[in-house]
Scaffold this active site. Sequence first.
Site: not given
Ligand code: NOJ
Length: 884
Positions: A306
């Site tokens: 993430d």
């Molecule tokens: C953080 C989020 O938790 C995740 O789901 C997402 O894909 C990423 N940011 C990228 O935006």
Amino acid sequence: MMWLAPFALLVTSLVHPSSQQDGNTTAPFPNATYPNATSPNPAAAVNASFSPPYYPAPWGTGAGEWASAYAKAQAFVSQLTLTEKVNLTTGVGWEGERCVGQNGAIPRLGFRSMCLQDSPVGVRDTDYNSVFPAGVNVAATFDRGLAYARGQAMGSEHQMKGSDVQLGPVAGPLGRAPEGGRNWEGFSPDPVLTGIQFAQTVQGIQSAGVIACGKHYIGNEQEHFRQSTEAAGYGYNISDAVSANIDDVTMHELYLWPFADAVRAGVASIMCSYNQVNNSYACQNSHMLNYLLKGELDYQGFVVTDWQGQHSGVGSALAGLDMTMPGDTLFNSGQSYWGANLTVAVLNGTVPQWRLDDMCIRIIAAWYYVGRDNASIPINFDAWTTDTYGYQHFFAKEGYTLINEHVDVRQEHADLIRQIGSASTVLLKNTNNALPLTGKEKFTAVFGDDAGDNPYGPNGCPDRGCDNGTLGMAWGSGSANFPYLVTPETAIQNEILSNNGVFQSITNNFAGMQIQQLASQASVAIVFVNADSGEGYITVDGNEGDRNNLTLWDGGDVLIQNVSAICNNTIVVIHSTGPLLLGNYSTNPNITAILWAGIPGEQSGNSIADVLYGRVNPGAKLPFTLAGAREDYGTDLLYIPNNGKGAPQIAFTEGVFIDYRALDRANVTPIYEFGYGLSYTTFSYSNLQVKTVLGMNGTYTPTTGSTPPAPTYGTVSNNTADYQFPSNLTYVPYYIYPYLNSTTLSTAANSSDYGDNSDVPLNSQNSSSQPLLPASGAPGGNPELYDVLYEVTATITNTGSIAGEEVPQLYISLGGPYDPNIVLRNFERLSIQPGMSATFTADITRRDLSNWDTVAQNWAISSYTKTIYVGSSSRKLPLSATLS
Ligand code: NOJ
């Protein structure tokens, strides 16, 4: 431009990985007032606040359907230089290119940087895209076909925008606590319902030639404290992210279950989550990545962090991470745990070449596996602006060019979106056939902010971070921009005007006097209310992602009470991200109907009108429980840190008993149970038959044997001169590169003790063949787990006078003292004409009848009596049989 060393290398992450890995991320707990996460099941009674190390990271073998993708990937990766390989693994930095994440390109071989783009409901951050109903709605359909079709439609929109990886679907959060801010992005707190719809969505997306990304792996059950930096913004001073402390049984029987389904379905990428699991960050947790995901589930795709979820360089590499996004340590820091640091780590031997090669093979195999070699088109949008011209490198403001081609990728998806919207609307109450309406009612009144427009426009709040107007989409990175949003107010007005009727609406929830006046005139009053939530980086009305409570927003309860006190034909429609408290609405005689419509996407109004006016006969079922009191769920979020400045600790002490399993165990009656939902017709259940296929005496063979030794592809030159910044490349500030800033490694590493191999985790560099795990054997786990042991059939008859859809559900009691009363194991959505019958057919697999045995580290069928139940909800189970 002269290239000046732009990044200081992060030495601690290179040479002291073990202190940042398993079990030791946080200081010993000074305020150890929380219990260890021991499940109610004593067989699982292990100390789940420690994550045992497991090394080396399993190398992909091309198992299952992956053989041909692996062969192509091997041919490709064999040609790469060290820095080209590193480029594949490392993002170029936040806002460094046009997608929300992109890795480095390999121009020499014509391989462009891969575009990783949110979200689970469509293509985020662009225009001329569709907004699909949320995952929770897909769960409510209980319809495999619709889940697949939605996945395929979303995948094709990603494909047409030039996105390589769709950052979805979601099975973590699963929905441990009903207040969880992002539960709606996923499907249901039931692992089987989630697993089936998660896998269908993956296959749909990948059928469109786009890599799906199953996320967030694992234990990401709340927004509070998911990142210490984010928590600091809310004034919490904690050293590390929250730790989800989950025992081995609960991990297997609940949280890992849907990920196993996705791996079996061929998911080609998985995103590790922000949180810690048993006090080791999910993106460097060797037990979660090496042991469970790549070992036991034999996962062949790649693991991506993430965004900013990486916390070490060598540590995460050895623990099984394959790609870091967006590549910089913190957004726009210009520094990376990988990039040049990974180049150094391979050259000095702390990360073996086979591990880097395995990262690349997994990434490129994923690309071939879904057919990117035939499907890929140039990226034609920009995640950071909708301007047509702008910077290729947004943050650095370099490379002014055409960045948004505004390609309309929506195709005919509006029809599917409308269909899923109505197919996911759950009819909870319908007194004396109050519904469907005819459209010829004398005076139709609609009430509620949730019926109307957001005065700022449908996309007026960034990432939908407000609760204005009808709730077609919740907030965070799981959102997408609306092309339009059909409100219930508009759709119902159109309906009434087409019949020359009378229609009036009030969308100010607090206009007490006017509301009473209008309610007194109405022959039918339709009240729209909602409850919103989202991702932790946005706070709405004091809710930091997670909901603070389970009540309606914007005075929804007062609105319902005001209208229903006056109008004795009040219909309540709820848009919500999850469960909420319904007070006495189920018994209030003036409330003649209640519908839950979830988070339906762009066609919201049309979908609800289809149900209200009977063009669609509702067939959806609740994908969670609507309990009478918050405490009934038996779980809660952690809102205040409980470990001083250390990582907050959440002991998942409820084990597998979440949602309906908790209420069943405590013998608490819900308002509306999991699986419940009415129709405009009625159904009867009869004729349960159980056919023994393999039965329970068949063999289950633990996998034995060992892997081949770790392969390497191509050779890595030790000549550091080969890895200097190329003279023909223009340096982009803040961009993450794989190149060294010195030919002397110790200088490039900026460390006196660089290359200290002494404290890498035991066995982590071992490339020799490794024993296979008993529960492994193919993607998804031991293939015999999926053997069909029984086949169940039952007859479902439409006893009413109109055609309808019904979802017969198969539950099983595993019979042990620590098992839930019943667990859902299968379902099917059937379409049945009036007076006709259809046959419900459901397989029961070995996994369906097994428990996780922590000692054998394998699944086993206990000797307790297994009973199966078939019915229309988790509490209406007229048919049952005992398995022999
Ligand atoms: C953080 C989020 O938790 C995740 O789901 C997402 O894909 C990423 N940011 C990228 O935006």
